[in-house]
Design a protein around this motif. Structure first.
Motif, PDB file in Angstrom:
ATOM      1  N   LYS A  69      -9.136  11.412   3.943  1.00 38.31           N
ATOM      2  CA  LYS A  69      -8.823  10.033   3.590  1.00 38.31           C
ATOM      3  C   LYS A  69      -7.450   9.953   2.940  1.00 38.31           C
ATOM      4  O   LYS A  69      -7.134  10.728   2.042  1.00 38.31           O
ATOM      5  CB  LYS A  69      -9.872   9.467   2.640  1.00 38.31           C
ATOM      6  N   ILE A  70      -6.639   9.016   3.389  1.00 38.78           N
ATOM      7  CA  ILE A  70      -5.279   8.868   2.874  1.00 38.78           C
ATOM      8  C   ILE A  70      -5.336   8.123   1.541  1.00 38.78           C
ATOM      9  O   ILE A  70      -5.862   7.013   1.466  1.00 38.78           O
ATOM     10  CB  ILE A  70      -4.395   8.106   3.878  1.00 38.78           C
ATOM     11  N   LYS A  71      -4.764   8.732   0.510  1.00 44.11           N
ATOM     12  CA  LYS A  71      -4.715   8.106  -0.803  1.00 44.11           C
ATOM     13  C   LYS A  71      -3.297   7.736  -1.208  1.00 44.11           C
ATOM     14  O   LYS A  71      -3.112   6.936  -2.112  1.00 44.11           O
ATOM     15  CB  LYS A  71      -5.330   9.034  -1.852  1.00 44.11           C
ATOM     16  N   ASN A  72      -2.325   8.328  -0.575  1.00 40.79           N
ATOM     17  CA  ASN A  72      -0.930   8.038  -0.895  1.00 40.79           C
ATOM     18  C   ASN A  72      -0.200   7.719   0.403  1.00 40.79           C
ATOM     19  O   ASN A  72       0.095   8.599   1.206  1.00 40.79           O
ATOM     20  CB  ASN A  72      -0.282   9.242  -1.584  1.00 40.79           C
ATOM     21  N   ASP A  92       0.800  -1.203   0.000  1.00 42.47           N
ATOM     22  CA  ASP A  92       0.000   0.000   0.000  1.00 42.47           C
ATOM     23  C   ASP A  92       0.838   1.259   0.000  1.00 42.47           C
ATOM     24  O   ASP A  92       0.319   2.339  -0.180  1.00 42.47           O
ATOM     25  CB  ASP A  92      -0.913   0.020   1.236  1.00 42.47           C
ATOM     26  N   ILE A  93       2.134   1.134   0.279  1.00 47.74           N
ATOM     27  CA  ILE A  93       2.970   2.315   0.238  1.00 47.74           C
ATOM     28  C   ILE A  93       3.315   2.612  -1.209  1.00 47.74           C
ATOM     29  O   ILE A  93       3.315   1.752  -2.065  1.00 47.74           O
ATOM     30  CB  ILE A  93       4.232   2.110   1.089  1.00 47.74           C
ATOM     31  N   GLY A  94       3.621   3.835  -1.473  1.00 52.85           N
ATOM     32  CA  GLY A  94       3.965   4.233  -2.825  1.00 52.85           C
ATOM     33  C   GLY A  94       2.765   4.467  -3.695  1.00 52.85           C
ATOM     34  O   GLY A  94       2.806   4.263  -4.893  1.00 52.85           O
ATOM     35  N   GLY A  95       1.645   4.889  -3.113  1.00 52.64           N
ATOM     36  CA  GLY A  95       0.492   5.224  -3.910  1.00 52.64           C
ATOM     37  C   GLY A  95      -0.295   4.041  -4.392  1.00 52.64           C
ATOM     38  O   GLY A  95      -0.898   4.086  -5.449  1.00 52.64           O
ATOM     39  N   PRO A 146      -0.032  16.900  -0.687  1.00 45.93           N
ATOM     40  CA  PRO A 146      -0.417  15.573  -0.165  1.00 45.93           C
ATOM     41  C   PRO A 146       0.570  14.988   0.820  1.00 45.93           C
ATOM     42  O   PRO A 146       0.210  14.091   1.575  1.00 45.93           O
ATOM     43  CB  PRO A 146      -0.497  14.720  -1.449  1.00 45.93           C
ATOM     44  N   GLU A 147       1.820  15.461   0.834  1.00 46.19           N
ATOM     45  CA  GLU A 147       2.810  14.891   1.737  1.00 46.19           C
ATOM     46  C   GLU A 147       2.884  15.638   3.060  1.00 46.19           C
ATOM     47  O   GLU A 147       2.938  15.025   4.122  1.00 46.19           O
ATOM     48  CB  GLU A 147       4.189  14.875   1.069  1.00 46.19           C
TER      49      GLU A 147
END
Length: 809
Positions: free
Chosen positions: A529-532, A201-204, A713-714
């Motif tokens: 909501k986390i997307k990346n 799930d990491i890296g988008g 986003p970061e």
């Protein structure tokens, strides 16, 4: 006689083919489940049912020692590996499917090597299938004999069903690895091979299918989770690292007595919670089962039972571990245990406190925890703890730190002492391990962590639903000394949590496990909501498949859905609370904390814009602009100031509207385009970072105006651009220089004219004109004829059909 070199090499090739076989998606090695023997302590039933357990690594070891006398002996051992798995596991399970596939590969690869004898077509006589089939025949024969008697015997068991537990049988001694992987699980067990097939799930990584909070999951899902966790490797316990040194007998006794007699500010003796834990140890998933209690440790310390500080320190840490597993997180006894554990850490530190032991922070190093802590950059105020970035000033960065049996590394998840509510420890992910170089804290070890909030530490509407054990990523970072560490835990982002459980050493059964789906902005009280996932974890472990892989479920399992913790019967109190959802404006969706924040819709403001433009034109037309005064500032404009600071407003000189909108001519010139009038406090910016080489600058917008801007986003910081993007068509650069083109022209002229003699202007061109004009300019040089243009073709056609003389009146 032993195997010859050719046979041994051929068998090694067969084993290599088995261990390199992968699933269809080429992500998971099928043989990983069968490399080592089943753990005898975790699965004693397996050794009662399977007569001769075998594993691939055992065959490789025997082959390396050249103990096989016949090649078929190696084949039978490899065959038993998969036959045992087929017998012990239910048909249709993932383990049975993998065993069937590998069994076929074994037979196929064996037959392809002519130096090896033909494999037998039947199972070995020592296989579980034949051993138990023979026993079933005996039971059926006994049942037939009993059928002739007046009493009827129970029907015989089918040969395909699992037999009752057998007496332990002699097992061929095959070496086992220290961390033994389960070869086969119990009935209906999901696959838990040590395989790299994970959902990264990491890296988008895209989110899984949208799953709503639709209440409790079914019993089948609970069974899938239970069966998977039942077969996972067990934690071996606290390691022999990071223990206290130079604790003499007197200090051991004084420490235990201090723990036993400590009373909080209300006069309650907290050791009652420790003494209520039974001395006998029978808690599941604990790495030890020996009797342990505070009274027993005190008795041993007085008898000088402990020969070294490490033994005493380890038993005290095991006692706190046992009590944490005995009580439920969030209860008062659980909090009492954590307060006593933090007091114990202080007493065994190099600089222990002196009696009386009193602490307003429950002995935690920080003055405030989640929900109460304030950022360090605030000018004044109490509880200034957190940062928005990890600091490396006055410290040496370390790869790991060791404390009380734990080895803490980058990206590990921790429970940390919470000064406000000990029963709910702080949840944090390690971003840096360090050794302080500050003069006052020289050599002190610590960790810089990113805080995660619990639901009771957030503000949300009463209708908000939460996953079970859900937590939320925040922008708060804090430095904790190692004495604040309670234990290691684990947290999964939603996409992984639905599909499996973390692999060792990132998580073991019995460790606390959380799930994260969203960020929480405590300044605006909104959930995003986390997307990346890259923006949530340390940069050093991003896009690494070895970071927290999973043991996959048979199918995705959705966590339970819970209501707000503030709606319970007990009336939970916390730093968070229930808030009303914002009212929905006309033509605009209400931005509730429970919903994902999106870019707000543009609201029509044509009337206000017309009035503003009218006043601006009037001011520009006047020779001397009249003096104007801005409206009085609102309280929200000074919300960022610390309490006690006086607020004042300085009148600003009138300014001409020099915006792009005004320069374009306003509403009329833009076809009555609509714009949104931002609040006055939008202009209050606080510089965060900038770059001279980029047009973008990151700024923090004060007050509610931040909702009108996009965010990085970061870093979750507001994005601000000094100007709109430049829309310019970039022409391609010339392919050749003029000097080179002139050289080509002279070269072509010499080739066509036979030299550099004077050919006139006509010789300088490579294009031969068509028609009469070409006939009027004869040339001795042979020229290349160019094709006619469209205009020339059209004129020729009109001339051919006599249309060139037609005039239209």
């Amino acid at each position: 006689m032993p195997l010859n070199a050719a046979q041994r090499s051929a068998i090694e090739d067969v084993v290599r083919a088995l261990t390199s076989a992968t699933s269809r998606r080429a992500k998971r090695r099928l043989a990983d489940m069968f490399l080592d023997l089943v753990d005898r302590e975790s699965w004693p039933e397996y050794y009662e049912v399977i007569p001769q357990p075998r594993c691939v690594n055992g065959v490789k070891s025997t082959l390396a020692q050249n103990k096989y006398k016949d090649p078929l002996d190696a084949f039978r051992d490899l065959q038993l590996v998969f036959l045992n798995a087929l017998y012990y596991n239910e048909p249709g399970s993932q383990i049975a499917k993998d065993a069937t596939t590998l069994k076929g590969i074994l037979e196929s690869e064996w037959r392809q090597r002519t130096v090896l004898p033909s494999p037998p077509t039947s199972a070995p006589s020592s296989s579980a299938q034949k051993v138990h089939a023979k026993k079933d025949q005996q039971e059926r024969a006994a049942a037939q004999q009993a059928a002739s008697k007046p009493q009827t015997a129970p029907p015989a068991q089918k040969a395909s069903s699992r037999p009752p537990a057998l007496s332990p049988m002699k097992v061929d001694p095959t070496p086992q690895s220290p961390s033994q992987v389960v070869e086969a699980a119990g009935p209906k067990s999901p696959e838990h091979a040590a395989s790299p097939e994970i959902d990264v799930d990491i890296g988008g990584t895209p989110e899984p299918e949208v799953v709503g909070h639709d209440g409790a999951r079914d019993g089948e899902s609970d069974e899938i989770v239970r069966q998977l966790e039942k077969g996972l490797p067990r934690w071996e316990g606290l390691a022999d690292v990071g223990w206290a040194e130079d604790l003499d007998t007197d200090r051991m006794v004084d420490t235990v007595v201090a723990i036993s007699k400590y009373r909080d500010e209300s006069g309650n003796r907290l050791a009652v919670s420790l003494e209520a834990v039974p001395e006998e140890t029978n808690i599941p998933d604990l790495p030890f089962n020996s009797p342990l209690s505070l009274r027993l440790i005190e008795s041993r310390a007085r008898m000088k039972y402990y020969e070294a500080s490490k033994a005493f320190d380890k038993e005290m840490s095991q006692l706190f571990l046992k009590a944490r597993r005995w009580y439920e997180l969030g209860t008062e006894p659980y909090g009492n245990v954590l307060v006593l554990q933090r007091l114990y850490h202080a007493l065994t530190s190099p600089n222990p406190p002196q009696p009386p032991y009193v602490s307003p922070t429950n002995f935690a190093a920080l003055p405030a925890g989640p929900g109460y802590a304030k950022p360090l950059h605030e000018p004044e105020g109490d509880n200034r703890v957190t940062m928005f970035r990890v600091s490396v000033k006055d410290r040496t960065i370390l790869d790991e730190v060791q404390y009380k049996g734990w080895t803490i590394r980058l990206a590990d998840w921790l429970h940390l002492s919470n000064p406000d509510d000990p029963s709910r420890p702080i949840i944090g992910q390690v971003f840096k391990c360090y050794s302080s170089q500050d003069n006052q804290k020289k050599g002190q070890l610590g960790v810089s962590v990113s805080w995660y909030y619990r639901p009771e530490q957030t503000f949300h509407p009463a209708s908000r639903q939460f996953w079970e054990k859900e937590i939320f990523k925040t922008s708060h970072f804090a430095d904790h000394p190692i004495e604040d560490i309670v234990e290691k835990i684990a947290c999964q982002f939603t996409a992984r949590h639905l599909r499996g459980r973390p692999r060792a050493p990132f998580w073991y059964p019995g460790w606390p496990l959380y799930v994260c789906d969203s960020r929480y902005n405590d300044r605006e009280r909104v959930f995003v909501k986390i997307k990346n996932w890259n923006s949530c974890i340390p940069e050093e472990v991003r896009k690494k498949e070895e970071f927290m892989p999973i043991y996959p479920f048979e199918r995705p399992v959705v966590p339970r859905s819970l209501a707000s913790p503030f709606l319970g019967v007990l009336g939970l109190k916390g730093p968070g609370g229930i808030v009303d959802a914002p009212e929905k404006a006309e033509g605009e969706k209400a931005e509730t904390p429970a919903a994902t924040r999106k870019r707000p819709q543009r609201k029509a403001a044509a009337k206000a814009e017309a009035e503003r433009m009218g006043s601006a034109k009037a001011a520009a037309a006047a020779s001397v602009p009249p003096a104007t005064h801005p409206p009085p500032p609102t309280a929200a404009a000074y919300a960022h100031l610390a309490p006690g600071h006086a607020t004042y407003a300085q009148p600003a000189a009138p300014q001409e509207d020099r915006s792009i909108y005004a320069a374009a001519g306003g509403t009329a010139a833009l076809n009555n385009a609509t714009v949104e009038e931002l609040p006055a406090e939008t202009g209050a910016f606080s510089r965060v970072s900038s770059s001279s080489s980029a047009r973008r600058a990151l700024l923090t917008v004060v007050g509610p105006a931040a909702r009108h801007f996009d965010r990085d986003p970061e870093t979750n910081e507001v994005l601000w651009f000094a100007a709109p993007p430049v829309d310019i068509v970039h022409l391609p650069p010339p392919r050749h220089s003029l000097k080179y083109l002139a050289f080509l022209a002279r070269k072509r002229k010499r080739q066509d004219g036979g030299g550099s003699g004077g050919g006139g202007e006509a010789d300088a061109m490579d294009v031969e004109m068509d028609g009469v004009a070409a006939a009027a300019q004869p040339s001795t040089a042979k020229r290349r004829k160019m094709p006619l243009t469209v205009t020339e073709r059209l004129e020729a056609l009109m001339k051919e059909h006599g249309l060139d003389q037609v005039f239209v009146s």
